[in-house]
Design a protein around this motif. Structure first.
Motif, PDB file in Angstrom:
ATOM      1  N   VAL A 120     -48.113  41.510  18.799  1.00 21.08           N
ATOM      2  CA  VAL A 120     -47.869  42.384  19.940  1.00 21.08           C
ATOM      3  C   VAL A 120     -47.366  41.532  21.101  1.00 21.08           C
ATOM      4  CG1 VAL A 120     -48.926  43.947  21.622  1.00 21.08           C
ATOM      5  CG2 VAL A 120     -49.625  44.041  19.214  1.00 21.08           C
ATOM      6  N   PHE A 121     -46.292  41.979  21.740  1.00 19.65           N
ATOM      7  CA  PHE A 121     -45.710  41.295  22.892  1.00 19.65           C
ATOM      8  C   PHE A 121     -46.403  41.750  24.174  1.00 19.65           C
ATOM      9  CE2 PHE A 121     -42.619  40.315  19.814  1.00 19.65           C
ATOM     10  CZ  PHE A 121     -41.692  39.421  20.319  1.00 19.65           C
ATOM     11  N   ARG A 122     -46.693  40.796  25.044  1.00 19.73           N
ATOM     12  CA  ARG A 122     -47.173  41.124  26.388  1.00 19.73           C
ATOM     13  C   ARG A 122     -46.268  40.401  27.377  1.00 19.73           C
ATOM     14  NH1 ARG A 122     -50.957  39.315  30.315  1.00 19.73           N
ATOM     15  NH2 ARG A 122     -51.469  37.463  29.082  1.00 19.73           N
ATOM     16  N   PHE A 123     -45.491  41.168  28.121  1.00 11.08           N
ATOM     17  CA  PHE A 123     -44.522  40.585  29.049  1.00 11.08           C
ATOM     18  C   PHE A 123     -45.181  40.199  30.361  1.00 11.08           C
ATOM     19  CE2 PHE A 123     -41.672  42.753  26.125  1.00 11.08           C
ATOM     20  CZ  PHE A 123     -40.686  41.780  25.951  1.00 11.08           C
ATOM     21  N   LEU A 124     -44.706  39.081  30.920  1.00 12.45           N
ATOM     22  CA  LEU A 124     -45.258  38.521  32.153  1.00 12.45           C
ATOM     23  C   LEU A 124     -44.182  38.498  33.227  1.00 12.45           C
ATOM     24  CD1 LEU A 124     -46.961  35.429  30.474  1.00 12.45           C
ATOM     25  CD2 LEU A 124     -47.988  37.676  30.868  1.00 12.45           C
ATOM     26  N   ASP A 125     -44.604  38.456  34.460  1.00  6.95           N
ATOM     27  CA  ASP A 125     -43.643  38.451  35.570  1.00  6.95           C
ATOM     28  C   ASP A 125     -43.742  37.232  36.464  1.00  6.95           C
ATOM     29  OD1 ASP A 125     -42.525  40.975  34.947  1.00  6.95           O
ATOM     30  OD2 ASP A 125     -44.312  41.926  35.792  1.00  6.95           O
ATOM     31  N   ASP A 126     -44.792  36.439  36.304  1.00  9.48           N
ATOM     32  CA  ASP A 126     -45.021  35.361  37.260  1.00  9.48           C
ATOM     33  C   ASP A 126     -45.047  33.988  36.610  1.00  9.48           C
ATOM     34  OD1 ASP A 126     -47.277  35.797  35.822  1.00  9.48           O
ATOM     35  OD2 ASP A 126     -48.671  35.721  37.514  1.00  9.48           O
ATOM     36  N   VAL A 127     -44.363  33.833  35.468  1.00  7.33           N
ATOM     37  CA  VAL A 127     -44.354  32.555  34.765  1.00  7.33           C
ATOM     38  C   VAL A 127     -42.915  32.076  34.645  1.00  7.33           C
ATOM     39  CG1 VAL A 127     -44.967  31.344  32.649  1.00  7.33           C
ATOM     40  CG2 VAL A 127     -46.385  33.238  33.456  1.00  7.33           C
ATOM     41  N   GLN A 205     -28.485  42.388  24.854  1.00  2.05           N
ATOM     42  CA  GLN A 205     -27.858  43.601  25.375  1.00  2.05           C
ATOM     43  C   GLN A 205     -28.114  44.793  24.457  1.00  2.05           C
ATOM     44  OE1 GLN A 205     -23.714  42.733  26.019  1.00  2.05           O
ATOM     45  NE2 GLN A 205     -24.102  41.446  27.816  1.00  2.05           N
ATOM     46  N   LEU A 206     -27.998  44.581  23.142  1.00  4.74           N
ATOM     47  CA  LEU A 206     -28.205  45.671  22.195  1.00  4.74           C
ATOM     48  C   LEU A 206     -29.632  46.215  22.261  1.00  4.74           C
ATOM     49  CD1 LEU A 206     -26.337  44.311  19.039  1.00  4.74           C
ATOM     50  CD2 LEU A 206     -25.748  46.373  20.311  1.00  4.74           C
ATOM     51  N   LEU A 207     -30.596  45.326  22.439  1.00  4.41           N
ATOM     52  CA  LEU A 207     -31.996  45.738  22.463  1.00  4.41           C
ATOM     53  C   LEU A 207     -32.524  45.939  23.884  1.00  4.41           C
ATOM     54  CD1 LEU A 207     -31.687  44.521  19.515  1.00  4.41           C
ATOM     55  CD2 LEU A 207     -34.148  44.167  19.622  1.00  4.41           C
ATOM     56  N   ARG A 208     -31.611  45.795  24.857  1.00  4.38           N
ATOM     57  CA  ARG A 208     -31.957  46.014  26.267  1.00  4.38           C
ATOM     58  C   ARG A 208     -33.122  45.116  26.697  1.00  4.38           C
ATOM     59  NH1 ARG A 208     -31.790  52.624  25.622  1.00  4.38           N
ATOM     60  NH2 ARG A 208     -29.647  52.729  24.856  1.00  4.38           N
ATOM     61  N   LEU A 209     -32.981  43.854  26.363  1.00  5.55           N
ATOM     62  CA  LEU A 209     -33.997  42.862  26.698  1.00  5.55           C
ATOM     63  C   LEU A 209     -33.453  41.914  27.753  1.00  5.55           C
ATOM     64  CD1 LEU A 209     -35.227  41.922  23.102  1.00  5.55           C
ATOM     65  CD2 LEU A 209     -36.472  43.303  24.781  1.00  5.55           C
ATOM     66  N   ASP A 210     -34.288  41.538  28.685  1.00  3.53           N
ATOM     67  CA  ASP A 210     -33.938  40.548  29.696  1.00  3.53           C
ATOM     68  C   ASP A 210     -34.179  39.171  29.090  1.00  3.53           C
ATOM     69  OD1 ASP A 210     -33.673  38.788  31.786  1.00  3.53           O
ATOM     70  OD2 ASP A 210     -35.094  39.796  33.123  1.00  3.53           O
ATOM     71  N   PRO A 211     -33.135  38.355  28.867  1.00  3.66           N
ATOM     72  CA  PRO A 211     -33.326  37.064  28.184  1.00  3.66           C
ATOM     73  C   PRO A 211     -34.234  36.102  28.945  1.00  3.66           C
ATOM     74  CG  PRO A 211     -31.100  37.243  29.067  1.00  3.66           C
ATOM     75  CD  PRO A 211     -31.713  38.592  29.195  1.00  3.66           C
ATOM     76  N   ASP A 212     -34.375  36.279  30.263  1.00  4.29           N
ATOM     77  CA  ASP A 212     -35.201  35.369  31.050  1.00  4.29           C
ATOM     78  C   ASP A 212     -36.640  35.863  31.220  1.00  4.29           C
ATOM     79  OD1 ASP A 212     -33.110  33.511  31.537  1.00  4.29           O
ATOM     80  OD2 ASP A 212     -32.271  34.906  33.004  1.00  4.29           O
ATOM     81  N   ARG A 213     -36.944  37.009  30.627  1.00  2.00           N
ATOM     82  CA  ARG A 213     -38.293  37.551  30.732  1.00  2.00           C
ATOM     83  C   ARG A 213     -39.262  36.721  29.909  1.00  2.00           C
ATOM     84  NH1 ARG A 213     -40.008  43.087  31.282  1.00  2.00           N
ATOM     85  NH2 ARG A 213     -42.040  42.955  32.317  1.00  2.00           N
ATOM     86  N   GLN A 214     -40.467  36.523  30.452  1.00  2.99           N
ATOM     87  CA  GLN A 214     -41.507  35.754  29.775  1.00  2.99           C
ATOM     88  C   GLN A 214     -42.451  36.686  29.028  1.00  2.99           C
ATOM     89  OE1 GLN A 214     -41.990  32.191  30.417  1.00  2.99           O
ATOM     90  NE2 GLN A 214     -39.951  32.300  31.299  1.00  2.99           N
ATOM     91  N   PHE A 215     -43.017  36.198  27.931  1.00  7.98           N
ATOM     92  CA  PHE A 215     -43.989  36.998  27.180  1.00  7.98           C
ATOM     93  C   PHE A 215     -44.985  36.083  26.480  1.00  7.98           C
ATOM     94  CE2 PHE A 215     -40.727  35.961  24.095  1.00  7.98           C
ATOM     95  CZ  PHE A 215     -41.447  35.644  22.961  1.00  7.98           C
TER      96      PHE A 215
END
Length: 539
Positions: A120-127, A205-215
């Motif tokens: 399971v992925f848990r995305f982070l915003d402050d790393v 882009q196809l999966l609408r993912l932010d490449p710089d997002r942390q998880f």
């Protein structure tokens, strides 16, 4: 009461293997066992599915009830391993369910029902991530390995084929100073490639993912095991897609099976279900395997389904990028703190608009050390080839094309040790276009350290190959092998060359030694058992 099990075999589990082959086991010790054996193999290798065949025979010797003939799946089949697995499994489940019916109140999982994801992925915003951390040399003295590769700096990458030649072959050198890596002739260097920045961007882009997002990743349950060690926690989407997910590989049928469970668009669901079925394997082969369509290209062909994908299933949908191995083409005695390889860049055309590219070879060829320091995580493994320690034992090497790589390492090592009984058979298309290391062989010949025989297949009307040169030198080879304890080695493409060379060698045994065909076969078997005949080939 009967015990039942099914064995899917690609490599033996040591403890089980040792147990089942104990000579003290009574002949009927497995008389209460129902079993079936399915082997996974590749018929381009000489011992195709040897383990599965041997195990199947042994289980019958011990009295087991074998439900089906041994299944010998073959990667060379037009439909891949599934060409054998599908009909075999259909027969297996029919027999198994007849013997062991489903318990009352229970039912089989529907084919269109996905199992829970492994993670399971848990995305982070402050790393934030420091990308240089990935290549940092461990402070503790850890020997480089698959889990702790050493960042080898790319020193040079030079094309060694003529500019007009159809194939780009590179001589690449890595600096391993400070790694404590040691190797000898015959060893291999391992490395994992990366996906191209363009493919990574398109995937996100196809999966609408932010490449710089942390998880961070969490296992779904205890059976999943730990998070893959190569994915540092936390991790960026970019690093996951670039360095871990094999999005450039030709997907297997299981990819379409899982993808179909997300399809809500009727047309896409029908097509994905067809590709997932046993009846649709010809269609899948024509769509995917024959043109070598990549997983990323499949996603673009099914945009509605791709938009429905859950990020939690990424590690279930895409396999991990596997390490590639390259024969080391240099010796530490000649080039301390360096590893050199000969790399043939894979590129070919199919009916697809874009040419097909080898992931690792294209990635390595794209690295330009003149633009700054570039590091490739690598480690070394012992190879299958072993060279004699006896300084007087002649070594005969047949290495056409990039198959000459391990022999370049051996020749550098042996000449540095004063071992001069060296014979090399080298073959390529043209003396002027792809005669690798020609100046080195010339210097060794002049120094009395090497006897060289060449075969340039396209430099004359009638093609000449290394096996013909082996045949022509039957008298010399018989003397070196029969009278001087010579060792014989083959390295290169596994298609026709190794078989043809072996045939030429055995013909020489017959013509020069006066032995029969069967005696020549036995001579080669005896040499192989003694380590005096060794082969390292690839498809």
């Amino acid at each position: 009461m009967h015990t039942f099990f099914i064995i899917f075999f690609s490599l033996p589990l040591q403890n089980f293997w040792r147990f089942v082959f104990r000579k003290s086991l009574p002949a009927g010790s497995l008389c209460r066992l129902d079993c079936a054996v399915l082997g996974l193999g590749d018929s381009s290798y000489p011992k195709f599915n040897f383990v599965a065949k041997k195990l199947h025979k042994r289980l019958m010797q011990l009295g087991a009830s074998v439900l089906l003939p041994v299944g010998l799946a073959d990667d060379q089949h037009d439909l891949g391993a599934d060409g054998v697995i599908d009909p075999w499994l259909t027969s297996f489940w029919e027999r198994a369910q007849a013997l062991y019916p489903t318990p009352a109140g229970q039912s089989l999982i529907r084919e269109d029902e996905p199992l829970p994801p492994r993670y399971v992925f848990r995305f982070l915003d402050d790393v934030t991530e420091n990308r240089a951390d990935r290549l940092r040399v461990p402070e503790l003295p850890i020997s480089p390995s698959q889990t702790h590769p050493f960042p080898g700096r790319v020193v040079s990458s030079k094309r060694v084929t003529h500019a007009s030649h159809f194939q780009d072959v590179r001589h690449i050198e890595f600096d391993i100073t400070g790694s404590d890596i040691e190797f000898t002739a015959g060893d291999v260097v391992m490395m994992r490639p990366c996906n191209t920045p363009e493919d990574v961007e398109q995937f996100c882009q196809l999966l609408r993912l932010d490449p710089d997002r942390q998880f961070t990743l969490s296992p779904t349950n205890s059976d999943t095991g730990s998070v893959p060690a190569r994915l540092a926690q936390p991790c960026t989407v970019r690093h996951l897609v670039e360095s871990f997910l094999d999005i450039a590989a030709v997907p297997r049928r299981s990819f379409f099976e899982l993808l179909a469970t997300f399809a809500t668009n009727e047309l896409e669901r029908e097509k994905l279900s067809e590709f997932s079925s046993a009846q649709g394997q010809d269609e899948l082969h024509a769509y995917c395997n024959r043109p070598r369509r990549t997983a990323l290209e499949v996603l673009t062909d099914f945009p509605h389904t791709t938009a429905e994908l859950s990020v939690d299933y990424l590690l279930d949908l895409f396999p991990e990028i596997q390490p590639r191995s390259f024969s080391i083409a240099s010796s530490m005695l000649a080039h301390p703190n360096r590893i050199q390889i000969l790399l043939a860049v894979v590129r070919y055309k199919t009916k697809m608009h874009l040419p097909r590219k080898g992931l690792c070879s294209s990635w390595l060829a794209s690295l330009d050390p003149t633009q700054g320091n570039i590091y490739v995580p690598l480690w070394v493994k012992k190879g299958s080839m072993k060279f004699p320690k006896d300084p007087y034992s002649p070594v005969i090497m047949v290495g056409p094309g990039t198959g000459v790589a391990p022999f370049r390492s051996a020749l550098q090592e042996r000449t540095a040790q004063g071992k001069t009984a060296n014979v090399l058979f080298f073959g390529c298309r043209s003396q002027s276009k792809d005669f690798y290391c020609s100046s080195e062989w010339e210097e060794m010949e002049k120094a009395g350290q090497l006897t060289l025989f060449t075969a340039f297949s396209r430099d004359q009307e009638d093609k000449i190959y290394v096996q013909q040169r082996v045949q022509e030198q039957a008298e010399l080879l018989w003397d070196l092998i029969a009278n001087k304890n010579g060792y014989f080695y083959i390295a290169g493409n596994a298609k026709q060359m190794p078989t043809a060379v072996c045939h030429a060698l055995k013909e020489g045994f017959q013509s020069q030694g006066g032995v029969s065909s069967s005696e020549a076969d036995e001579m080669l078997v005896t040499m192989e058992r003694a380590g005096r005949f060794q082969s390292e080939t690839w498809s």
